[in-house]
Design a protein around this motif. Structure first.
Motif, PDB file in Angstrom:
ATOM      1  N   GLY A 220       0.821  -1.211   0.000  1.00  0.00           N
ATOM      2  CA  GLY A 220       0.000   0.000   0.000  1.00  0.00           C
ATOM      3  C   GLY A 220       0.855   1.261   0.000  1.00  0.00           C
ATOM      4  N   PHE A 221       1.916   1.268   0.811  1.00  0.00           N
ATOM      5  CA  PHE A 221       2.816   2.421   0.833  1.00  0.00           C
ATOM      6  C   PHE A 221       3.421   2.659  -0.553  1.00  0.00           C
ATOM      7  CE2 PHE A 221       3.994   1.234   5.495  1.00  0.00           C
ATOM      8  CZ  PHE A 221       2.758   1.685   5.920  1.00  0.00           C
ATOM      9  N   GLU A 222       3.798   1.560  -1.210  1.00  0.00           N
ATOM     10  CA  GLU A 222       4.415   1.664  -2.535  1.00  0.00           C
ATOM     11  C   GLU A 222       3.453   2.290  -3.539  1.00  0.00           C
ATOM     12  OE1 GLU A 222       7.309  -1.185  -5.082  1.00  0.00           O
ATOM     13  OE2 GLU A 222       5.404  -2.095  -4.472  1.00  0.00           O
ATOM     14  N   ARG A 223       2.178   1.876  -3.515  1.00  0.00           N
ATOM     15  CA  ARG A 223       1.196   2.433  -4.432  1.00  0.00           C
ATOM     16  C   ARG A 223       0.992   3.935  -4.185  1.00  0.00           C
ATOM     17  NH1 ARG A 223      -1.454  -2.451  -3.331  1.00  0.00           N
ATOM     18  NH2 ARG A 223      -2.881  -1.436  -1.871  1.00  0.00           N
ATOM     19  N   LEU A 224       0.902   4.311  -2.933  1.00  0.00           N
ATOM     20  CA  LEU A 224       0.728   5.726  -2.601  1.00  0.00           C
ATOM     21  C   LEU A 224       1.936   6.544  -3.054  1.00  0.00           C
ATOM     22  CD1 LEU A 224      -0.799   5.456   0.990  1.00  0.00           C
ATOM     23  CD2 LEU A 224      -1.992   6.048  -1.114  1.00  0.00           C
ATOM     24  N   GLN A 226       4.035   5.827  -5.499  1.00  0.00           N
ATOM     25  CA  GLN A 226       4.057   5.898  -6.962  1.00  0.00           C
ATOM     26  C   GLN A 226       3.042   6.895  -7.491  1.00  0.00           C
ATOM     27  OE1 GLN A 226       3.412   1.779  -7.951  1.00  0.00           O
ATOM     28  NE2 GLN A 226       5.594   1.251  -7.869  1.00  0.00           N
ATOM     29  N   ARG A 227       1.929   7.054  -6.771  1.00  0.00           N
ATOM     30  CA  ARG A 227       0.878   7.983  -7.196  1.00  0.00           C
ATOM     31  C   ARG A 227       1.125   9.401  -6.685  1.00  0.00           C
ATOM     32  NH1 ARG A 227      -4.632   5.276  -5.415  1.00  0.00           N
ATOM     33  NH2 ARG A 227      -5.285   7.416  -5.828  1.00  0.00           N
ATOM     34  N   GLN A 228       2.247   9.605  -5.976  1.00  0.00           N
ATOM     35  CA  GLN A 228       2.579  10.910  -5.403  1.00  0.00           C
ATOM     36  C   GLN A 228       1.444  11.427  -4.517  1.00  0.00           C
ATOM     37  OE1 GLN A 228       3.610  13.220  -8.948  1.00  0.00           O
ATOM     38  NE2 GLN A 228       5.740  12.596  -8.732  1.00  0.00           N
ATOM     39  N   TRP A 229       0.949  10.509  -3.672  1.00  0.00           N
ATOM     40  CA  TRP A 229      -0.170  10.810  -2.784  1.00  0.00           C
ATOM     41  C   TRP A 229       0.182  11.929  -1.812  1.00  0.00           C
ATOM     42  CZ3 TRP A 229      -0.915  10.747   2.493  1.00  0.00           C
ATOM     43  CH2 TRP A 229      -2.245  10.701   2.961  1.00  0.00           C
ATOM     44  N   THR A 230      -0.818  12.747  -1.505  1.00  0.00           N
ATOM     45  CA  THR A 230      -0.653  13.795  -0.506  1.00  0.00           C
ATOM     46  C   THR A 230      -1.937  13.912   0.303  1.00  0.00           C
ATOM     47  OG1 THR A 230      -0.338  16.167  -0.141  1.00  0.00           O
ATOM     48  CG2 THR A 230      -1.315  15.507  -2.239  1.00  0.00           C
ATOM     49  N   SER A 231      -1.787  14.278   1.541  1.00  0.00           N
ATOM     50  CA  SER A 231      -2.974  14.435   2.396  1.00  0.00           C
ATOM     51  C   SER A 231      -3.578  15.826   2.273  1.00  0.00           C
ATOM     52  CB  SER A 231      -2.603  14.173   3.859  1.00  0.00           C
ATOM     53  OG  SER A 231      -1.698  15.172   4.330  1.00  0.00           O
ATOM     54  N   ARG A 237     -12.184  12.026   6.782  1.00  0.00           N
ATOM     55  CA  ARG A 237     -13.142  10.942   6.942  1.00  0.00           C
ATOM     56  C   ARG A 237     -13.053   9.895   5.839  1.00  0.00           C
ATOM     57  NH1 ARG A 237     -17.281  11.259  10.444  1.00  0.00           N
ATOM     58  NH2 ARG A 237     -17.483  13.164  11.665  1.00  0.00           N
ATOM     59  N   GLY A 238     -12.288  10.147   4.812  1.00  0.00           N
ATOM     60  CA  GLY A 238     -12.254   9.117   3.769  1.00  0.00           C
ATOM     61  C   GLY A 238     -11.499   9.564   2.556  1.00  0.00           C
ATOM     62  N   GLY A 239     -11.830   8.942   1.437  1.00  0.00           N
ATOM     63  CA  GLY A 239     -11.113   9.195   0.209  1.00  0.00           C
ATOM     64  C   GLY A 239     -10.398   7.939  -0.211  1.00  0.00           C
ATOM     65  N   SER A 240     -10.420   7.625  -1.506  1.00  0.00           N
ATOM     66  CA  SER A 240      -9.798   6.391  -1.985  1.00  0.00           C
ATOM     67  C   SER A 240      -8.296   6.512  -1.978  1.00  0.00           C
ATOM     68  CB  SER A 240     -10.290   6.075  -3.400  1.00  0.00           C
ATOM     69  OG  SER A 240      -9.894   7.101  -4.290  1.00  0.00           O
ATOM     70  N   ILE A 241      -7.621   5.367  -1.918  1.00  0.00           N
ATOM     71  CA  ILE A 241      -6.175   5.365  -2.009  1.00  0.00           C
ATOM     72  C   ILE A 241      -5.759   4.579  -3.239  1.00  0.00           C
ATOM     73  CG2 ILE A 241      -5.871   5.584   0.467  1.00  0.00           C
ATOM     74  CD1 ILE A 241      -5.244   2.581   0.569  1.00  0.00           C
TER      75      ILE A 241
END
Length: 241
Positions: A220-224, A226-231, A237-241
Motif C-alpha cells: 500500500g505504501f508503494e502504491r501511494l 508511486q501515485r505521489q499521494w498527498t494528504s 473521513r475518507g477518500g480512496s487510495i
C-alpha cells in the motif's frame, strides 16, 4: 561452572553490566521477577550498589529497552526502501521473540530515550531516502505503529487460554454454542492452519500473520508513493487510495 559464576560476580560493576544482567534475568525468569533486590542478588552486590548506575527501576527498564533495540539489525545497505523496511521490521521481530518480556516494557514507556529516538529517526530516514515526502512518511509511520518494534496487537489473541486443560466434551459443547452465536468467527477458526507454537492465537501461524500484514502495508505504501499521494485537501473521513 562455579568458578565462571564467581568470576562473573567479581567483575567490576558498570551500567552495561547491570543492564545486561537485568535483560538476562527477565529472559530467564520473566519481567515479573525483576526487582532491584533480585538483580543485585544475581550480580552478587548489595542493592544500593545498583543505584550508582541506574537511579530507579524505571531507569533500569528504560535501559533494558535500549539494550533490546540495540540488537535490531539497522545496517541494511544497498537495497530498495521496501526491502530495507521489511528486513528491519523482521529483524525487530526476531529480537522480540528472543525477549518476550520486552513488548510489555516497550508499551509501558512514556519517555523516549536517545536510543529509541535514533531508531525511529533511522526508520523515517529509510522512507525519506526512498523518495517519500514528509507528508506521506508521517502517515506511513502511524500505519507501521508498533510493527517497527516487532509486534502488533492481535484482535484474536486467545493465547492466555490455549494452554489450559479443558474437558473434550465440555469444549465441544462450548464450541457448538459459539457456532450458533458467532458463526463467522467459528467458520474462520475452523479454516485456520494450526500451529502449536503460535503466540497470536490458537490455530494461527503468528509469523505468517505478521508478515502478511506487513506486506499488505508495504504494498500500500508503494502504491501511494508511486501515485505521489498527498494528504493536502483530503477529507479526514475518507477518500480512496
Amino acid at each position: 561452572m562455579t568458578e565462571r559464576v564467581e568470576a562473573k560476580r567479581r567483575a567490576p560493576l558498570s551500567r552495561d553490566r547491570v543492564l545486561g544482567a537485568a535483560v538476562e534475568l527477565a529472559d530467564n525468569a520473566g519481567i515479573e521477577s525483576l526487582s532491584m533486590r533480585s538483580l543485585s542478588g544475581e550480580l552478587g552486590v548489595v542493592p544500593m550498589a545498583l543505584y550508582k548506575h541506574v537511579s530507579s527501576k524505571e531507569e533500569l527498564l528504560d535501559g533494558m529497552v535500549d539494550v533490546v533495540i540495540g540488537e535490531i539489525d539497522t545496517q541494511i545497505r544497498g537495497i530498495d526502501w521496501k526491502n530495507a523496511v521489511r528486513q528491519r521490521i523482521l529483524s525487530a521481530r526476531q529480537v522480540l521473540l528472543r525477549h518476550p518480556w520486552a513488548r510489555q516494557v516497550i508499551e509501558s514507556r512514556t519517555n523516549k530515550s536517545p536510543v529509541v529516538l535514533g531508531y525511529m529517526d533511522s526508520m523515517i530516514g529509510i522512507f525519506r531516502a526512498g523518495g517519500f515526502t514528509v507528508d506521506l512518511t508521517h502517515h506511513v509511520m502511524h500505519a507501521v505503529g508498533s510493527r517497527m518494534w516487532g509486534f502488533t496487537q492481535e484482535v484474536f489473541d486467545d493465547s492466555q487460554t490455549e494452554s489450559q486443560s479443558v474437558d473434550p466434551e465440555l469444549q465441544a459443547a462450548m464450541f457448538s454454542e459459539m457456532a450458533e452465536k458467532y458463526p463467522h468467527i467459528v467458520e474462520m477458526a475452523m479454516a485456520a492452519s494450526h500451529q502449536g507454537e503460535s503466540v497470536v492465537g490458537q490455530g494461527c501461524d503468528d509469523q505468517f500473520e505478521f508478515e502478511f500484514a506487513l506486506d499488505l502495508l508495504l504494498d500500500g505504501f508503494e502504491r501511494l508513493h508511486q501515485r505521489q499521494w498527498t494528504s493536502t485537501g483530503r477529507s479526514r473521513r475518507g477518500g480512496s487510495i
